[in-house]
Each structure stands twice: as structure tokens, then as C-alpha cells.
Design a protein around this motif. Structure first.
Motif, PDB file in Angstrom:
ATOM      1  N   LEU A  60     -16.673  60.682  27.401  1.00  0.00           N
ATOM      2  CA  LEU A  60     -15.743  60.391  28.495  1.00  0.00           C
ATOM      3  C   LEU A  60     -14.341  60.906  28.166  1.00  0.00           C
ATOM      4  CD1 LEU A  60     -15.348  59.071  31.252  1.00  0.00           C
ATOM      5  CD2 LEU A  60     -14.956  56.902  30.081  1.00  0.00           C
ATOM      6  N   LEU A  61     -13.904  60.667  26.945  1.00  0.00           N
ATOM      7  CA  LEU A  61     -12.594  61.183  26.543  1.00  0.00           C
ATOM      8  C   LEU A  61     -12.570  62.707  26.577  1.00  0.00           C
ATOM      9  CD1 LEU A  61     -11.737  58.769  23.602  1.00  0.00           C
ATOM     10  CD2 LEU A  61     -10.532  58.943  25.778  1.00  0.00           C
ATOM     11  N   ALA A  62     -13.637  63.334  26.107  1.00  0.00           N
ATOM     12  CA  ALA A  62     -13.718  64.798  26.126  1.00  0.00           C
ATOM     13  C   ALA A  62     -13.687  65.312  27.562  1.00  0.00           C
ATOM     14  CB  ALA A  62     -14.977  65.272  25.411  1.00  0.00           C
ATOM     15  N   ALA A  63     -14.386  64.615  28.460  1.00  0.00           N
ATOM     16  CA  ALA A  63     -14.417  65.019  29.867  1.00  0.00           C
ATOM     17  C   ALA A  63     -13.026  64.914  30.501  1.00  0.00           C
ATOM     18  CB  ALA A  63     -15.418  64.164  30.639  1.00  0.00           C
ATOM     19  N   LYS A  64     -12.223  63.976  29.991  1.00  0.00           N
ATOM     20  CA  LYS A  64     -10.856  63.812  30.500  1.00  0.00           C
ATOM     21  C   LYS A  64      -9.865  64.703  29.757  1.00  0.00           C
ATOM     22  CE  LYS A  64     -11.228  59.248  32.457  1.00  0.00           C
ATOM     23  NZ  LYS A  64     -10.491  58.019  32.729  1.00  0.00           N
ATOM     24  N   GLY A  65     -10.359  65.501  28.809  1.00  0.00           N
ATOM     25  CA  GLY A  65      -9.497  66.433  28.105  1.00  0.00           C
ATOM     26  C   GLY A  65      -8.842  65.894  26.854  1.00  0.00           C
TER      27      GLY A  65
END
Length: 121
Positions: free
Chosen positions: A48-53
Motif C-alpha cells: 500500500l505504501l509503495a502504491a502511494k509512492g
């Protein structure tokens, strides 16, 4: 397991559901030795953090442009300070509550009402 925009869309879709239902719906589930399901919260939150950058482990930058060390030190009064940069990475807000789980040489903070099943032993 969903990642990127697909993961963000599913999170938005499940905004009214529980965290456990959301993790399961996004595919972050594995089987334990006894055949029961294990919800992989850590892998889910990292995705999720990766998806949010937000990149973790690549040297996140805190206030003032300093790289985060991912080390906490017990203060003279016995308090253990995590720091604003770390809570900001997880989008934590004042008043968020955590259950403290003490283990052998570790301290785990589990969101109240969440599960401490994270896929890491």
C-alpha cells in the motif's frame, strides 16, 4: 496479491469494511501449518505504501532532509520515542491506539482492533 493502482482501487472500494477483510480481499493471505489462514498485514501495508509512492528501505527522508535511521533509543526517563517522520510514513494520527506486544527481544505495536498476524515470525 494486488499492487499499485489495483490495490488502491480495492482499498477505496472496501472503505467501510474491516482491515482483516480488506487484507484478505487484496490477496495478502497465506496458509499456516495447521491449514488456517494467516493475514499478511506487513506485506499488505508495504504494498500500500509503495502504491502511494512511499518507499521503505530505500532510505526514507525525514524532516530537514535527513535520512531515517530506523533506530529508536530509550531516553533517560525510560520513554521510547518513535518520531514524527515514522508516524507520518504510516499516516498515523493523534489518538491512534496500539496494543503493545512484548516478545523475546522485540516490541510490536499492533493497532487496537487489528491483528498481529503479519506473516513474519
Amino acid at each position: 496479491m494486488l499492487t499499485g493502482p489495483d490495490l488502491l482501487a480495492k482499498v477505496k472500494e472496501f472503505s467501510d469494511g474491516s482491515k482483516s477483510e480488506l487484507v484478505k480481499a487484496c490477496g495478502y493471505v497465506s496458509s499456516k501449518k495447521d491449514g488456517s489462514d494467516r493475514l499478511n498485514f506487513t506485506a499488505f501495508y508495504e504494498a500500500l505504501l509503495a502504491a502511494k509512492g512511499v518507499e521503505i528501505g530505500s532510505g526514507a527522508v525525514g524532516k530537514g532532509g535527513r535520512k531515517l535511521s530506523y533506530i529508536a533509543t530509550v531516553q533517560g526517563n525510560g520513554n521510547l520515542l518513535i518520531g514524527k517522520a515514522y508516524t507520518a510514513l504510516l499516516n498515523l494520527q493523534p489518538g491512534d491506539e496500539f496494543e503493545i506486544k512484548l516478545g523475546r527481544k522485540q516490541i510490536r505495536l499492533v493497532p487496537v482492533g487489528g491483528s498481529d498476524e503479519d506473516g513474519e515470525d
